[in-house]
Write a protein that holds these residues in place. Sequence first.
Motif, PDB file in Angstrom:
ATOM      1  N   VAL A 135      -4.778 -67.241 -36.347  1.00  0.00           N
ATOM      2  CA  VAL A 135      -3.607 -66.400 -36.179  1.00  0.00           C
ATOM      3  C   VAL A 135      -2.342 -67.211 -36.421  1.00  0.00           C
ATOM      4  CG1 VAL A 135      -3.570 -66.758 -33.656  1.00  0.00           C
ATOM      5  CG2 VAL A 135      -2.409 -64.761 -34.656  1.00  0.00           C
ATOM      6  N   GLU A 136      -1.467 -66.660 -37.245  1.00  0.00           N
ATOM      7  CA  GLU A 136      -0.202 -67.320 -37.546  1.00  0.00           C
ATOM      8  C   GLU A 136       0.634 -67.468 -36.278  1.00  0.00           C
ATOM      9  OE1 GLU A 136       1.751 -68.938 -39.482  1.00  0.00           O
ATOM     10  OE2 GLU A 136       0.296 -69.089 -41.107  1.00  0.00           O
ATOM     11  N   LYS A 137       1.527 -68.437 -36.335  1.00  0.00           N
ATOM     12  CA  LYS A 137       2.515 -68.574 -35.266  1.00  0.00           C
ATOM     13  C   LYS A 137       3.588 -67.495 -35.432  1.00  0.00           C
ATOM     14  CE  LYS A 137       5.207 -70.108 -38.516  1.00  0.00           C
ATOM     15  NZ  LYS A 137       6.310 -69.261 -38.997  1.00  0.00           N
ATOM     16  N   PRO A 138       4.186 -67.021 -34.339  1.00  0.00           N
ATOM     17  CA  PRO A 138       3.784 -67.269 -32.961  1.00  0.00           C
ATOM     18  C   PRO A 138       2.541 -66.454 -32.626  1.00  0.00           C
ATOM     19  CG  PRO A 138       5.543 -65.662 -32.978  1.00  0.00           C
ATOM     20  CD  PRO A 138       5.345 -66.103 -34.422  1.00  0.00           C
ATOM     21  N   GLY A 139       1.734 -66.949 -31.717  1.00  0.00           N
ATOM     22  CA  GLY A 139       0.520 -66.236 -31.360  1.00  0.00           C
ATOM     23  C   GLY A 139       0.780 -64.948 -30.604  1.00  0.00           C
ATOM     24  N   SER A 140       2.023 -64.753 -30.178  1.00  0.00           N
ATOM     25  CA  SER A 140       2.378 -63.550 -29.423  1.00  0.00           C
ATOM     26  C   SER A 140       3.801 -63.145 -29.746  1.00  0.00           C
ATOM     27  CB  SER A 140       2.246 -63.810 -27.918  1.00  0.00           C
ATOM     28  OG  SER A 140       3.139 -64.847 -27.510  1.00  0.00           O
ATOM     29  N   HIS A 141       4.103 -61.879 -29.519  1.00  0.00           N
ATOM     30  CA  HIS A 141       5.471 -61.370 -29.668  1.00  0.00           C
ATOM     31  C   HIS A 141       6.213 -61.402 -28.351  1.00  0.00           C
ATOM     32  CE1 HIS A 141       8.542 -58.081 -30.004  1.00  0.00           C
ATOM     33  NE2 HIS A 141       8.795 -58.740 -31.115  1.00  0.00           N
ATOM     34  N   ASN A 142       5.471 -61.413 -27.251  1.00  0.00           N
ATOM     35  CA  ASN A 142       6.062 -61.580 -25.921  1.00  0.00           C
ATOM     36  C   ASN A 142       5.084 -62.365 -25.063  1.00  0.00           C
ATOM     37  OD1 ASN A 142       4.306 -59.616 -24.346  1.00  0.00           O
ATOM     38  ND2 ASN A 142       5.209 -58.203 -25.838  1.00  0.00           N
ATOM     39  N   LEU A 143       5.562 -62.855 -23.930  1.00  0.00           N
ATOM     40  CA  LEU A 143       4.771 -63.817 -23.167  1.00  0.00           C
ATOM     41  C   LEU A 143       3.482 -63.228 -22.604  1.00  0.00           C
ATOM     42  CD1 LEU A 143       6.075 -66.750 -21.229  1.00  0.00           C
ATOM     43  CD2 LEU A 143       4.427 -65.305 -20.030  1.00  0.00           C
ATOM     44  N   SER A 144       3.508 -61.994 -22.141  1.00  0.00           N
ATOM     45  CA  SER A 144       2.303 -61.426 -21.534  1.00  0.00           C
ATOM     46  C   SER A 144       1.179 -61.285 -22.551  1.00  0.00           C
ATOM     47  CB  SER A 144       2.610 -60.076 -20.888  1.00  0.00           C
ATOM     48  OG  SER A 144       2.953 -59.114 -21.872  1.00  0.00           O
ATOM     49  N   GLU A 145       1.511 -61.039 -23.820  1.00  0.00           N
ATOM     50  CA  GLU A 145       0.488 -60.941 -24.856  1.00  0.00           C
ATOM     51  C   GLU A 145      -0.279 -62.246 -25.007  1.00  0.00           C
ATOM     52  OE1 GLU A 145       2.461 -57.782 -28.046  1.00  0.00           O
ATOM     53  OE2 GLU A 145       2.484 -59.934 -28.471  1.00  0.00           O
ATOM     54  N   GLY A 146       0.434 -63.367 -24.883  1.00  0.00           N
ATOM     55  CA  GLY A 146      -0.216 -64.665 -25.043  1.00  0.00           C
ATOM     56  C   GLY A 146      -1.291 -64.903 -24.007  1.00  0.00           C
ATOM     57  N   ARG A 147      -1.019 -64.527 -22.770  1.00  0.00           N
ATOM     58  CA  ARG A 147      -2.022 -64.687 -21.710  1.00  0.00           C
ATOM     59  C   ARG A 147      -3.229 -63.803 -21.997  1.00  0.00           C
ATOM     60  NH1 ARG A 147      -4.054 -68.267 -19.367  1.00  0.00           N
ATOM     61  NH2 ARG A 147      -1.982 -69.090 -18.830  1.00  0.00           N
ATOM     62  N   LYS A 148      -3.003 -62.572 -22.471  1.00  0.00           N
ATOM     63  CA  LYS A 148      -4.111 -61.668 -22.803  1.00  0.00           C
ATOM     64  C   LYS A 148      -4.961 -62.245 -23.942  1.00  0.00           C
ATOM     65  CE  LYS A 148      -3.442 -58.093 -20.063  1.00  0.00           C
ATOM     66  NZ  LYS A 148      -4.463 -57.672 -19.058  1.00  0.00           N
ATOM     67  N   LEU A 149      -4.322 -62.879 -24.902  1.00  0.00           N
ATOM     68  CA  LEU A 149      -5.063 -63.472 -26.011  1.00  0.00           C
ATOM     69  C   LEU A 149      -5.953 -64.606 -25.516  1.00  0.00           C
ATOM     70  CD1 LEU A 149      -5.828 -63.853 -28.935  1.00  0.00           C
ATOM     71  CD2 LEU A 149      -3.672 -65.081 -29.292  1.00  0.00           C
ATOM     72  N   VAL A 150      -5.441 -65.441 -24.628  1.00  0.00           N
ATOM     73  CA  VAL A 150      -6.264 -66.512 -24.050  1.00  0.00           C
ATOM     74  C   VAL A 150      -7.471 -65.916 -23.334  1.00  0.00           C
ATOM     75  CG1 VAL A 150      -6.325 -68.372 -22.333  1.00  0.00           C
ATOM     76  CG2 VAL A 150      -4.337 -68.129 -23.838  1.00  0.00           C
ATOM     77  N   GLU A 151      -7.244 -64.869 -22.549  1.00  0.00           N
ATOM     78  CA  GLU A 151      -8.331 -64.225 -21.814  1.00  0.00           C
ATOM     79  C   GLU A 151      -9.388 -63.664 -22.769  1.00  0.00           C
ATOM     80  OE1 GLU A 151      -6.438 -61.279 -19.418  1.00  0.00           O
ATOM     81  OE2 GLU A 151      -5.437 -62.736 -18.109  1.00  0.00           O
ATOM     82  N   ALA A 152      -8.937 -63.040 -23.848  1.00  0.00           N
ATOM     83  CA  ALA A 152      -9.877 -62.453 -24.806  1.00  0.00           C
ATOM     84  C   ALA A 152     -10.703 -63.524 -25.504  1.00  0.00           C
ATOM     85  CB  ALA A 152      -9.123 -61.614 -25.834  1.00  0.00           C
ATOM     86  N   ALA A 153     -10.061 -64.606 -25.910  1.00  0.00           N
ATOM     87  CA  ALA A 153     -10.779 -65.682 -26.603  1.00  0.00           C
ATOM     88  C   ALA A 153     -11.875 -66.260 -25.715  1.00  0.00           C
ATOM     89  CB  ALA A 153      -9.798 -66.773 -27.024  1.00  0.00           C
ATOM     90  N   HIS A 154     -11.564 -66.455 -24.445  1.00  0.00           N
ATOM     91  CA  HIS A 154     -12.557 -67.016 -23.526  1.00  0.00           C
ATOM     92  C   HIS A 154     -13.652 -66.006 -23.180  1.00  0.00           C
ATOM     93  CE1 HIS A 154     -10.740 -70.910 -22.905  1.00  0.00           C
ATOM     94  NE2 HIS A 154      -9.562 -70.351 -22.691  1.00  0.00           N
ATOM     95  N   LYS A 155     -13.261 -64.746 -22.955  1.00  0.00           N
ATOM     96  CA  LYS A 155     -14.242 -63.733 -22.566  1.00  0.00           C
ATOM     97  C   LYS A 155     -15.279 -63.528 -23.659  1.00  0.00           C
ATOM     98  CE  LYS A 155     -14.724 -58.898 -21.117  1.00  0.00           C
ATOM     99  NZ  LYS A 155     -13.992 -57.676 -20.681  1.00  0.00           N
ATOM    100  N   TYR A 156     -14.830 -63.463 -24.911  1.00  0.00           N
ATOM    101  CA  TYR A 156     -15.748 -63.169 -26.011  1.00  0.00           C
ATOM    102  C   TYR A 156     -16.231 -64.430 -26.731  1.00  0.00           C
ATOM    103  CZ  TYR A 156     -14.197 -58.463 -25.071  1.00  0.00           C
ATOM    104  OH  TYR A 156     -13.926 -57.265 -24.443  1.00  0.00           O
TER     105      TYR A 156
END
Length: 435
Positions: A135-156
């Motif tokens: 995924v290109e930088k930035p990995g998120s458009h807002n801060l809460s999205e970034g935390r969700k992305l970390v959670e998704a990467a680890h969960k799956y």
Amino acid sequence: MNKQNEVSRRDFIKNSTGAAVALSIPYIIPASAFGANDRVRVAVLGVNGRGKDHIKGFTNLANVEVATLCDPDNNVLQTRAKEFEEKTGKKVKTENDLRKVFEDKSIDAVSIATPNHWHALAAIWACQAGKDVYVEKPGSHNLSEGRKLVEAAHKYKRVVQHGVQLRSSEALQEAVKHLRDGLIGNVYMARGLVYKWRPDIGDRGTEPVPAGLNYDLWTGPAEMKPFSKNYVHYDWHWHWNYGNGDIGNQGIHETDMCMWGLGVDSFPEKITSSGGKFLWNDAKETPEVLTSSFVYPKEKKIIEFEVRPWMTNDEGGTGIGNIFYGSEGYMVVKGYDFYETFLGKEKKPGPTRKAGGDHYKNFIDAVIAKDPKMVNGPVETAHLSSGLAHLGNIAYRTGRALTFDPKTEKFVNDDDANKYLTRKYRAPYSLPASV
């Protein structure tokens, strides 16, 4: 600190020096079980800007097949497909809707080069669909999205590479080792510099959506606005609905380098920003000039970040890069693959090196090995370095010094600032409440 944050930060430190479409998307195991000689089938999402480099980078790898190109602008998409066939002698599948790419079980990995407002949601949906993600930088458009992305990467258990290419540079990996080993002493401050030529973009008003563009898909999770060439295809960077200004554009390379070099693995507690539009009376919303400070009182470290858009001097010989300050000297990082050091009061030249690396290859190697720890730009950087830029922008938009709690990832007693940590999503392009 909650358990998820603790795990994410521990993984971030370990890896930091290199080595649903609606909510119903099923978790799909990729069709191939990778071995040393397997080819990874990649789809590139967004092919107008950075996507062109993604296509080139993956096409150059022997164990990769660029299988699909995807873009909501069919004019851009077909142009890129034609170029691909002319260069490779092969036809490539084309799709306008990224959701169809996620449904394609033959695709092993997706490479996301869409506008910023799509990055995290596309990456999360890809993880849910069993795809590995660049995924290109930035990995998120807002801060809460970034935390969700970390959670998704680890969960799956997906491989997620953030597009911070500096981390694959052999020279900059060496530079960070020097910082860790004390070459310039106690490293207490880092500066990030983004001095890029950003001219007046004018104001082109609104007009009918041009033929061939699926503007609903292009807008995705963002607020729907009347079509304007002020946004499509590049100048969305300068509008809050889609972009994050230059601190959240070129600046992510430098925010990431600052955090990597200083060895900080969480957000700062004190943030201030000032700036504005001083040059052009154009359609841009984000500041042309921005100066931000991020203070880590417990670690006794500080990051300073500066965006300048026009006529300017360089600093330390660089205009896009970083400067690290230590008790025994300083280090200058120029661009993506070069550093030099100056030691002692006399500023005697110290170690220096120029050497690049292949961020795309690093990602594919990790995909084949099924090992997320192999990537040089782990998913945590997509949250932390992108998040640092978001915090600077929030301080600018609120117009005051802010206090942030890195454990809760919220501003302290500040509802006005906290509202910028997320956005209102437009159905059906909504961020999952639970990934």
